[in-house]
Design a protein around this motif. Structure first.
Motif, mmCIF file in Angstrom:
data_model
loop_
_atom_site.group_PDB
_atom_site.id
_atom_site.type_symbol
_atom_site.label_atom_id
_atom_site.label_comp_id
_atom_site.label_asym_id
_atom_site.label_seq_id
_atom_site.Cartn_x
_atom_site.Cartn_y
_atom_site.Cartn_z
ATOM 1 N N PRO B 64 3.851 -7.605 37.608
ATOM 2 C CA PRO B 64 2.563 -7.791 36.943
ATOM 3 C C PRO B 64 2.570 -7.097 35.590
ATOM 4 C CG PRO B 64 2.357 -6.158 38.694
ATOM 5 C CD PRO B 64 3.807 -6.536 38.614
ATOM 6 N N ARG B 65 3.000 -7.804 34.568
ATOM 7 C CA ARG B 65 3.128 -7.197 33.245
ATOM 8 C C ARG B 65 1.857 -7.389 32.432
ATOM 9 N NH1 ARG B 65 8.490 -6.328 32.071
ATOM 10 N NH2 ARG B 65 7.663 -4.924 30.490
ATOM 11 N N THR B 66 1.492 -6.381 31.653
ATOM 12 C CA THR B 66 0.275 -6.441 30.850
ATOM 13 C C THR B 66 0.271 -7.667 29.939
ATOM 14 O OG1 THR B 66 0.146 -4.051 30.926
ATOM 15 C CG2 THR B 66 -1.123 -5.144 29.209
ATOM 16 N N SER B 67 1.401 -7.995 29.383
ATOM 17 C CA SER B 67 1.485 -9.168 28.509
ATOM 18 C C SER B 67 2.181 -10.321 29.211
ATOM 19 C CB SER B 67 2.257 -8.823 27.239
ATOM 20 O OG SER B 67 2.595 -10.006 26.550
ATOM 21 N N PRO B 68 1.621 -11.527 29.093
ATOM 22 C CA PRO B 68 2.271 -12.688 29.709
ATOM 23 C C PRO B 68 3.583 -13.052 29.029
ATOM 24 C CG PRO B 68 0.380 -13.373 28.399
ATOM 25 C CD PRO B 68 0.368 -11.867 28.419
ATOM 26 N N HIS B 69 3.852 -12.433 27.889
ATOM 27 C CA HIS B 69 5.078 -12.729 27.157
ATOM 28 C C HIS B 69 6.236 -11.833 27.608
ATOM 29 C CE1 HIS B 69 2.584 -15.243 24.684
ATOM 30 N NE2 HIS B 69 1.777 -14.231 24.485
ATOM 31 N N GLN B 72 8.736 -11.462 33.608
ATOM 32 C CA GLN B 72 7.831 -11.510 34.762
ATOM 33 C C GLN B 72 8.567 -11.341 36.100
ATOM 34 O OE1 GLN B 72 4.174 -12.483 34.334
ATOM 35 N NE2 GLN B 72 4.669 -11.779 32.288
ATOM 36 N N THR B 98 2.301 -9.530 44.974
ATOM 37 C CA THR B 98 1.180 -9.694 44.037
ATOM 38 C C THR B 98 0.270 -10.845 44.435
ATOM 39 O OG1 THR B 98 2.491 -11.139 42.613
ATOM 40 C CG2 THR B 98 2.539 -8.777 42.114
ATOM 41 N N ASP B 99 0.659 -11.585 45.475
ATOM 42 C CA ASP B 99 -0.145 -12.748 45.888
ATOM 43 C C ASP B 99 0.132 -12.982 47.361
ATOM 44 O OD1 ASP B 99 -1.256 -15.622 44.294
ATOM 45 O OD2 ASP B 99 -0.734 -15.653 46.416
ATOM 46 N N ARG B 118 -2.380 -2.216 39.901
ATOM 47 C CA ARG B 118 -3.296 -3.257 39.402
ATOM 48 C C ARG B 118 -3.954 -4.039 40.530
ATOM 49 N NH1 ARG B 118 0.882 -3.024 35.972
ATOM 50 N NH2 ARG B 118 0.532 -3.059 33.721
ATOM 51 N N ASN B 119 -3.383 -3.992 41.718
ATOM 52 C CA ASN B 119 -3.941 -4.751 42.835
ATOM 53 C C ASN B 119 -4.598 -3.877 43.901
ATOM 54 O OD1 ASN B 119 -3.556 -7.634 42.402
ATOM 55 N ND2 ASN B 119 -1.372 -7.187 42.319
ATOM 56 N N MET B 142 -5.386 2.607 38.693
ATOM 57 C CA MET B 142 -5.246 3.523 37.555
ATOM 58 C C MET B 142 -6.541 4.269 37.222
ATOM 59 S SD MET B 142 -4.685 0.954 34.316
ATOM 60 C CE MET B 142 -3.508 -0.137 35.089
ATOM 61 N N TYR C 123 -2.854 -10.987 37.926
ATOM 62 C CA TYR C 123 -2.350 -12.039 37.040
ATOM 63 C C TYR C 123 -2.085 -13.339 37.790
ATOM 64 C CZ TYR C 123 -1.854 -8.009 33.961
ATOM 65 O OH TYR C 123 -2.110 -6.884 33.211
ATOM 66 N N TYR C 155 -3.234 -14.800 29.873
ATOM 67 C CA TYR C 155 -2.667 -15.345 31.116
ATOM 68 C C TYR C 155 -3.386 -16.638 31.507
ATOM 69 C CZ TYR C 155 0.640 -11.710 32.619
ATOM 70 O OH TYR C 155 1.733 -10.883 32.731
#
Lengths: 269, 269, 269, 269
Positions: B64-69, B72, B98-99, B118-119, B142, C123, C155
């Protein structure tokens, strides 16, 4: 092999009194009541703690309390008492200074000035203690970054006084379980990027007496040069911060565990 | 006499694999790369870390990266690789889920589910891992209070799974010197008020590799049941979190210092 | 002359339903109960709020509650009820989605997906709503920076859906007087550096109903494109967030003050 | 009908100079440079701002800068200059006091004392300004709760001075896009639970000049009694805080928008 963080400059020792020092493997304990309350209280605490190696006696006489309705400290009378009892038990003493006009008489009475968290940004006060030749313990402001804290120390040092001890005492965060959040990373940072000795105050950091012993030991292992703890002969009757003060038995336990760890680490090196 | 915090319930041991457990004086090390990047990388790391006692191999495949770029993760292929190499070196493996749709295939491949910071509030995901019979490592959000964190654990436990390990990984504060602020008080709190084992992740807490060893040791002394660290065979080339990853030599140093402290503490008791 | 912040791109209007839109001077009101509780409750609220111009009806059916013991929402039955009553009163409806498996049936029932604060970093869920063609309201995470929030929006957008509305709902700080700290600077920032419309949720930001009207107006003046407020026909009996819900009279007052300000600002330009 | 928050006690007006007051619908503007730099600078700013209704001229002469290497202010010479130019343009003047020893000469030179954010917890200083009969503007500490702030005001009031103006200037949070996070909820809280007038300082709150106008207007609408802004005749050359200072044109725009809103609100009531 070292248990201390790498890169730490621990070679400089700062003398605080006869046989009392901090730095270069001299682990310091600063202990005493939140507030000086009277002769009996202070004598009992001083007598007990004086058996500890390398100790400074603390006691607040000018208390910066959040509410003006709370006990504000004994003032000059308290400082005289602290001085007298410190001499009697051969302990260097530290008290918080909150106004530069106090230097005039405190200078004769105390061995170390403490700048409290609320006054870390009080640059006029920092300059004034910087003009004295006494060691200054500078607590981190409750929302001060490590950088701001080191710059506050510079206000003292640039005025001629390099006898500085930093004190991590917890920072203000969203967490309410503890009074503040103890930031032991800051200890590692300070050892890496500065030459100042640093002590940790788990009493104010947590506001919970059951956390003091484990966090004091963790601070030692993380590289701190000492700890500062609130100790009271009768915490339930304390005029200030009773819930975060160790009683004398608990204090004894703290000291014996810290001494054990200190010894181990010396052997290990 | 105990070096552990008083009141801690450390009598319950949670088995994580053959000869691997956490709790009741079994100190756990979870180590491995931020992200599984390929066979060579993971093999080299697994081979080196497999010499450690009581270790779990970590490796992210859904990142789960802060940026989609940003990278992953390798996804299912990464999970298969992690599983295969774990078996080869006889190491239980952990990866972040993550899912909830990932359970279908991850359940065959991993030994422990990790819920990332984050989850932590993703209650639907917590319920689903609560329906499995695998241990779950639940990282603190966090900005989650200790109370919210324990209630998140309840979402797992109420669905039938009580194999829960908490992981303190730093909280978000105003300080920018470190990536987050490691909250070791939370370790003491968890040991006092809950029955869950807790590990500490100094890599994510600080984002600085030079802080990992001193803070991992401090975590152990404060009462943590284990640590989780990022290790990479070539941190400078890592696709993720290289600046906070230990190389193999540094990892070796960490382990030997932790083992020394663990041994001392057992002798002391 | 403009009362809106300079540099704002307010020229893009996003259609949300027949005659309902946001952006380019269309100020949106999203109102309704924290949780859908039953037909009578929702009908009464929908009937009253349907007289408002440019309004969306909100109502939670999957409630991500901090404690697993609190009311978790009516689920699918609630979503059907929300859909039916929205159609009856000609109101577009929004509800929070907490798991991507809900899309299958919610897609037929709601007009806008809400991603709650706890799921801003989820995400996988963001990617899934990014594959739908429905507008998505993305709440800011409780400790998310503005940059992280915009990257979370990416995202969604990178998966093909550019119908994004941001929602500022307060961030977590040390202050305990309010539930969170409303960050109206973020509204100005978003209008300056992004092209997304933004609404403000003073109900969750403050947790105090007496603050909703003044802060909703302040949000409008700071440049927000809308507000999202909790309204209940009987706040004292609400199953969720009663203390921060307006009753119907207070809601009427809010709307009339917002309409007055909107009109003035248009005349002023 | 009122645009002001309900429950607000705005009936008390505090006189600050001839024709200058705050409270009870007298909206105050405090404007001027971060630091007094010289006669030409201050004259140009004073000349321009003196056309504003109900204004106080600000200018720092004792600057509590984070770094001891930054410009520390002109000191007494600056205070004399501020006093002279204030008189010349018939403007009451305010400056920050950082040490109680400054009262001796500042008392003749300034109309209002400012206690800065860094000194909000400096109770000795609060007591001393509490013994004067001049109005005191008390900025909120950067990590002070609303309750602590009101208790700090009590330190002034209990010493005999009830001419207190509070100033919200942003609190320290994790967000780095803005210098601090402006807390407009605090304005609503103060109007509800205290009798003090309150002004908002969007310059220090955000550190970004493009945010000053929208947030100053939002503050007015939320119920603030005034704003405090940094204005410079040549922001790029400013010795302090240039990036958050309005130039004279921008200041003119701010004033005209605030006057428009003030007038509308009076008509509306």
């Amino acid at each position: 092999m070292k248990l201390y963080p790498e890169g730490a400059n621990r070679k400089k020792q700062l003398m605080l009194g006869k046989n009392v020092a901090i730095g270069d493997n001299k682990f310091l304990i600063i202990a005493g009541p939140c507030a000086v309350e009277g002769e009996e209280q202070l004598t009992e605490i001083a007598k007990f703690t004086s058996k500890t190696n390398n100790i400074v006696l603390r006691g607040g006489v000018y208390k910066p309390r959040t509410s003006p309705h709370d006990f504000q400290g004994m003032g000059l009378e308290g400082a005289k008492l602290l001085s007298r009892i410190g001499k009697q038990y051969d302990l260097p003493v530290i008290t918080e200074i909150t106004d530069s006009r106090q230097i005039e008489f405190l200078d004769q009475l105390v061995d170390i000035y403490q700048i409290g968290s609320r006054n870390m940004y009080n640059y006029d006060l920092l300059k004034e203690v910087g003009k004295t030749d006494k060691p200054v313990l500078l607590k981190r402001g409750m929302a001060a970054t490590i950088k701001e804290w080191l710059l506050a120390a510079s206000y003292i040092e640039l005025n001629g006084n390099n006898k500085i001890i930093l004190c991590e005492r917890g920072i203000r965060t969203f967490e309410t379980y503890t009074r503040n959040t103890l930031d032991l990373s800051a200890v590692v940072a300070i050892k890496n990027i500065s030459h100042y000795p640093i002590v940790v105050d788990p009493s104010h950091a947590t506001g919970r007496k059951e956390m003091i012993i484990p966090l004091a030991k963790a601070a030692l292992i993380a590289g701190a040069d000492g700890v500062m703890v609130e100790v009271h002969n009768d915490p339930k009757q304390a005029l200030c911060d009773g819930q975060q003060s160790l009683n004398l038995d608990e204090y004894g336990k703290l000291v014996s565990e810290l001494e054990f760890l200190t010894k181990i680490m010396k052997d290990y090196e």
